[in-house]
Motif scaffolding. Sequence first.
Motif, PDB file in Angstrom:
ATOM      1  N   GLY A   1       0.826  -1.210   0.000  1.00 51.46           N
ATOM      2  CA  GLY A   1       0.000   0.000   0.000  1.00 51.46           C
ATOM      3  C   GLY A   1       0.855   1.253   0.000  1.00 51.46           C
ATOM      4  O   GLY A   1       0.521   2.252  -0.649  1.00 51.46           O
ATOM      5  N   ALA A   2       1.985   1.210   0.738  1.00 50.33           N
ATOM      6  CA  ALA A   2       2.872   2.375   0.841  1.00 50.33           C
ATOM      7  C   ALA A   2       3.454   2.765  -0.505  1.00 50.33           C
ATOM      8  O   ALA A   2       3.813   3.930  -0.728  1.00 50.33           O
ATOM      9  CB  ALA A   2       3.991   2.064   1.828  1.00 50.33           C
ATOM     10  N   ALA A   3       3.516   1.827  -1.411  1.00 49.08           N
ATOM     11  CA  ALA A   3       4.032   2.129  -2.752  1.00 49.08           C
ATOM     12  C   ALA A   3       3.153   3.154  -3.470  1.00 49.08           C
ATOM     13  O   ALA A   3       3.575   3.757  -4.459  1.00 49.08           O
ATOM     14  CB  ALA A   3       4.120   0.846  -3.559  1.00 49.08           C
ATOM     15  N   HIS A   4       1.956   3.367  -2.936  1.00 45.58           N
ATOM     16  CA  HIS A   4       1.027   4.309  -3.556  1.00 45.58           C
ATOM     17  C   HIS A   4       0.792   5.539  -2.671  1.00 45.58           C
ATOM     18  O   HIS A   4      -0.237   6.206  -2.778  1.00 45.58           O
ATOM     19  CB  HIS A   4      -0.301   3.603  -3.832  1.00 45.58           C
ATOM     20  N   ALA A   5       1.782   5.836  -1.831  1.00 43.48           N
ATOM     21  CA  ALA A   5       1.643   6.964  -0.904  1.00 43.48           C
ATOM     22  C   ALA A   5       1.407   8.283  -1.641  1.00 43.48           C
ATOM     23  O   ALA A   5       0.648   9.138  -1.185  1.00 43.48           O
ATOM     24  CB  ALA A   5       2.888   7.066  -0.018  1.00 43.48           C
ATOM     25  N   LYS A   6       2.049   8.464  -2.764  1.00 44.70           N
ATOM     26  CA  LYS A   6       1.899   9.708  -3.517  1.00 44.70           C
ATOM     27  C   LYS A   6       0.443   9.928  -3.939  1.00 44.70           C
ATOM     28  O   LYS A   6      -0.096  11.034  -3.814  1.00 44.70           O
ATOM     29  CB  LYS A   6       2.813   9.672  -4.730  1.00 44.70           C
ATOM     30  N   GLN A   7      -0.191   8.847  -4.477  1.00 45.50           N
ATOM     31  CA  GLN A   7      -1.582   8.963  -4.906  1.00 45.50           C
ATOM     32  C   GLN A   7      -2.504   9.231  -3.711  1.00 45.50           C
ATOM     33  O   GLN A   7      -3.457   9.993  -3.818  1.00 45.50           O
ATOM     34  CB  GLN A   7      -2.025   7.688  -5.622  1.00 45.50           C
ATOM     35  N   VAL A   8      -2.158   8.588  -2.565  1.00 49.30           N
ATOM     36  CA  VAL A   8      -2.971   8.793  -1.363  1.00 49.30           C
ATOM     37  C   VAL A   8      -2.861  10.247  -0.885  1.00 49.30           C
ATOM     38  O   VAL A   8      -3.846  10.877  -0.512  1.00 49.30           O
ATOM     39  CB  VAL A   8      -2.554   7.818  -0.252  1.00 49.30           C
ATOM     40  N   ALA A   9      -1.638  10.785  -0.898  1.00 44.03           N
ATOM     41  CA  ALA A   9      -1.407  12.148  -0.408  1.00 44.03           C
ATOM     42  C   ALA A   9      -2.226  13.182  -1.172  1.00 44.03           C
ATOM     43  O   ALA A   9      -2.608  14.223  -0.629  1.00 44.03           O
ATOM     44  CB  ALA A   9       0.076  12.474  -0.498  1.00 44.03           C
ATOM     45  N   ARG A  10      -2.558  12.906  -2.403  1.00 45.55           N
ATOM     46  CA  ARG A  10      -3.346  13.844  -3.209  1.00 45.55           C
ATOM     47  C   ARG A  10      -4.750  14.053  -2.632  1.00 45.55           C
ATOM     48  O   ARG A  10      -5.383  15.076  -2.856  1.00 45.55           O
ATOM     49  CB  ARG A  10      -3.456  13.339  -4.649  1.00 45.55           C
ATOM     50  N   LEU A  11      -5.206  13.086  -1.862  1.00 48.31           N
ATOM     51  CA  LEU A  11      -6.555  13.183  -1.331  1.00 48.31           C
ATOM     52  C   LEU A  11      -6.639  14.072  -0.089  1.00 48.31           C
ATOM     53  O   LEU A  11      -7.693  14.209   0.517  1.00 48.31           O
ATOM     54  CB  LEU A  11      -7.131  11.791  -1.031  1.00 48.31           C
ATOM     55  N   THR A  12      -5.498  14.698   0.299  1.00 49.75           N
ATOM     56  CA  THR A  12      -5.573  15.696   1.368  1.00 49.75           C
ATOM     57  C   THR A  12      -6.383  16.908   0.899  1.00 49.75           C
ATOM     58  O   THR A  12      -6.821  17.722   1.720  1.00 49.75           O
ATOM     59  CB  THR A  12      -4.170  16.153   1.787  1.00 49.75           C
ATOM     60  N   SER A  13      -6.590  17.004  -0.392  1.00 52.73           N
ATOM     61  CA  SER A  13      -7.401  18.098  -0.939  1.00 52.73           C
ATOM     62  C   SER A  13      -8.788  17.615  -1.385  1.00 52.73           C
ATOM     63  O   SER A  13      -9.499  18.315  -2.105  1.00 52.73           O
ATOM     64  CB  SER A  13      -6.691  18.740  -2.134  1.00 52.73           C
ATOM     65  N   ASP A  14      -9.175  16.405  -0.960  1.00 55.17           N
ATOM     66  CA  ASP A  14     -10.492  15.878  -1.314  1.00 55.17           C
ATOM     67  C   ASP A  14     -11.590  16.753  -0.706  1.00 55.17           C
ATOM     68  O   ASP A  14     -11.447  17.263   0.414  1.00 55.17           O
ATOM     69  CB  ASP A  14     -10.637  14.436  -0.793  1.00 55.17           C
ATOM     70  N   PRO A  15     -12.682  16.948  -1.407  1.00 59.04           N
ATOM     71  CA  PRO A  15     -13.761  17.795  -0.884  1.00 59.04           C
ATOM     72  C   PRO A  15     -14.471  17.214   0.343  1.00 59.04           C
ATOM     73  O   PRO A  15     -15.131  17.959   1.068  1.00 59.04           O
ATOM     74  CB  PRO A  15     -14.715  17.914  -2.075  1.00 59.04           C
ATOM     75  N   ASP A  16     -14.324  15.926   0.587  1.00 62.28           N
ATOM     76  CA  ASP A  16     -15.023  15.321   1.727  1.00 62.28           C
ATOM     77  C   ASP A  16     -14.106  15.261   2.948  1.00 62.28           C
ATOM     78  O   ASP A  16     -12.984  14.740   2.869  1.00 62.28           O
ATOM     79  CB  ASP A  16     -15.472  13.904   1.371  1.00 62.28           C
ATOM     80  N   PRO A  17     -14.517  15.796   4.103  1.00 59.49           N
ATOM     81  CA  PRO A  17     -13.661  15.815   5.303  1.00 59.49           C
ATOM     82  C   PRO A  17     -13.296  14.423   5.810  1.00 59.49           C
ATOM     83  O   PRO A  17     -12.201  14.219   6.335  1.00 59.49           O
ATOM     84  CB  PRO A  17     -14.504  16.580   6.334  1.00 59.49           C
ATOM     85  N   ASP A  18     -14.218  13.439   5.646  1.00 57.56           N
ATOM     86  CA  ASP A  18     -13.909  12.086   6.095  1.00 57.56           C
ATOM     87  C   ASP A  18     -12.764  11.484   5.277  1.00 57.56           C
ATOM     88  O   ASP A  18     -11.926  10.745   5.804  1.00 57.56           O
ATOM     89  CB  ASP A  18     -15.151  11.193   5.977  1.00 57.56           C
ATOM     90  N   VAL A  19     -12.735  11.791   3.998  1.00 61.02           N
ATOM     91  CA  VAL A  19     -11.650  11.314   3.146  1.00 61.02           C
ATOM     92  C   VAL A  19     -10.331  11.967   3.570  1.00 61.02           C
ATOM     93  O   VAL A  19      -9.282  11.304   3.631  1.00 61.02           O
ATOM     94  CB  VAL A  19     -11.940  11.607   1.662  1.00 61.02           C
ATOM     95  N   ARG A  20     -10.349  13.248   3.882  1.00 53.64           N
ATOM     96  CA  ARG A  20      -9.124  13.946   4.291  1.00 53.64           C
ATOM     97  C   ARG A  20      -8.609  13.382   5.615  1.00 53.64           C
ATOM     98  O   ARG A  20      -7.393  13.190   5.794  1.00 53.64           O
ATOM     99  CB  ARG A  20      -9.388  15.450   4.417  1.00 53.64           C
ATOM    100  N   LEU A  21      -9.534  13.081   6.541  1.00 53.70           N
ATOM    101  CA  LEU A  21      -9.134  12.466   7.810  1.00 53.70           C
ATOM    102  C   LEU A  21      -8.496  11.096   7.573  1.00 53.70           C
ATOM    103  O   LEU A  21      -7.458  10.763   8.164  1.00 53.70           O
ATOM    104  CB  LEU A  21     -10.351  12.309   8.728  1.00 53.70           C
ATOM    105  N   ALA A  22      -9.129  10.305   6.715  1.00 56.85           N
ATOM    106  CA  ALA A  22      -8.604   8.970   6.412  1.00 56.85           C
ATOM    107  C   ALA A  22      -7.236   9.060   5.751  1.00 56.85           C
ATOM    108  O   ALA A  22      -6.359   8.197   5.977  1.00 56.85           O
ATOM    109  CB  ALA A  22      -9.583   8.225   5.504  1.00 56.85           C
TER     110      ALA A  22
END
Length: 527
Positions: free
Chosen positions: A458-479
Amino acid sequence: MEALRTSLSGRLGKSRSKSGYLSVDTTNHPETDGTVTVPGSPVTPSPSSKRGNTVSVNDQEPTTLAGPVSIRALPSPGDKAQVFSNSKKIWCNGKVKAIDDSGPAPLIVVTFKIPGITQSGSKKLPADSKDLRIIQASGRMSMRDRMRALELEDVNNQRDGSDVSQTADRERTQEIAQTVAKQLDSKDKSTQIIACKILGSMSEHASEFIPKLTQVAADKDEDLVCAATNALRLLGPRGMEALVNLCSHKEASVREAAVFQLGFARSARNTKSIAGCVQDKNEQVRLHAIEALAAVGAEGYKYVYEVAGALNDKKTDVSAAALNFITQACHDSEQRASMLLSHDVALARITGLKALAALSTYGQACLDEVAKLVDDEDTEVSEIATTLTKKACRTPATCVAMLKSDSTGARRIATEMLTTMGEEGAEHADIVVNMLSDKNQKTRCAAVKTLGSMGAKGAAHAKQVARLTSDPDPDVRLATIEALLAMGPAGKEFANSVVSLLQDADSNVRSRASIGLREMAATRSEQ
């Protein structure tokens, strides 16, 4: 000439000679005056006997019909009635308690109250007693009760091989059939009903009278309609075809009798016509149509989707019959159960899902349809579909297949279930990462959490995950914060993305970002 026997709520008795007499028992039917008139023929009533009166035709020796013929519709328990009190000389209100048919003639058991007397009275009276009045029926007599009251032949009654077609001279039998058929024009309903019974028992010898029986079946008298449609059922394919045509008659009582008889025949050839009556405007027609399809069995069960529409019927008898039908149709059939999953009626979808839940296994195609209901607007449908989908996602292969579902809820469940499969599930991290761009925020959130739990894969995709810090949904940003922390060094590489969340509009996100950054800093200093 050989003896003539056929069914008349039993059988025609043996003919005692080569004659054309018909003996009709009218003991219990005073309205016939002991006479059945045959137009154009001399009629001579024979002396009454214990079994009834005899009518001679063409001045010949009688042929006796076995068994009494009941043509009077009895009241039903619960019907309101009045009983005449001979002592008080007044009519007393009461109701029918039971029908005592232990004797030669049925008696009506009535309980009643005499004004001024606290204790209730009870009487047993003949149906035609001058001291009894049925003033209000509790409801129309059911078709089965009417069949029983008229002593019409049950489809399950097996003929003993001595019916008309096997034992009688064809020419003589047809002559008798023609004589009987003339009685269909009688002005006396009892006589017409008797004629229907006889013709129905005469097999192909009476087939030429199907058009006439069809005409009689459209009468306004419900007993006569019942007798005529019963006769049509007994006359084979042509009679059944006539019943099919009557299913679209303008009179509800005619449609009801026709569809009832079609169901009584249990013939798979007529299921399409029966199914067409499931949406009839008359509730009794709808009810009998559903029961008829159930009686047919497998061929009738093919119309489970059509019957499911009756689950929302305003008449509880109809909706209950529909539910019973669907339960029977789907309990062992994945195909029929899955047909209901796309139904407009929520209860139909629920019933289909429960039927599938009772099956040990079902195919991927069916599972895909179940998964689509995870997002159903009906809460119960959604809950059952969610449970079934989770139950089905027991292997990574099933989950991966589910990630391609059209249902966002199904994709979310599949994503979540991969987290429970350890390294075996982590092997599919490259597929889960595609869920990060899912249109549904709950699915994106599940994808983030799942990748965070997959270790190095999963860590191999950390870059793609980090992009979701700007997701419009607060639950997604928390996750996303949690996932980056779970990814260890690979996640900490994107601490700057977390810093941006210190100014987040959501207080929970700001708080977790602050704590998360301190945890990242503490881990770095330890390293």
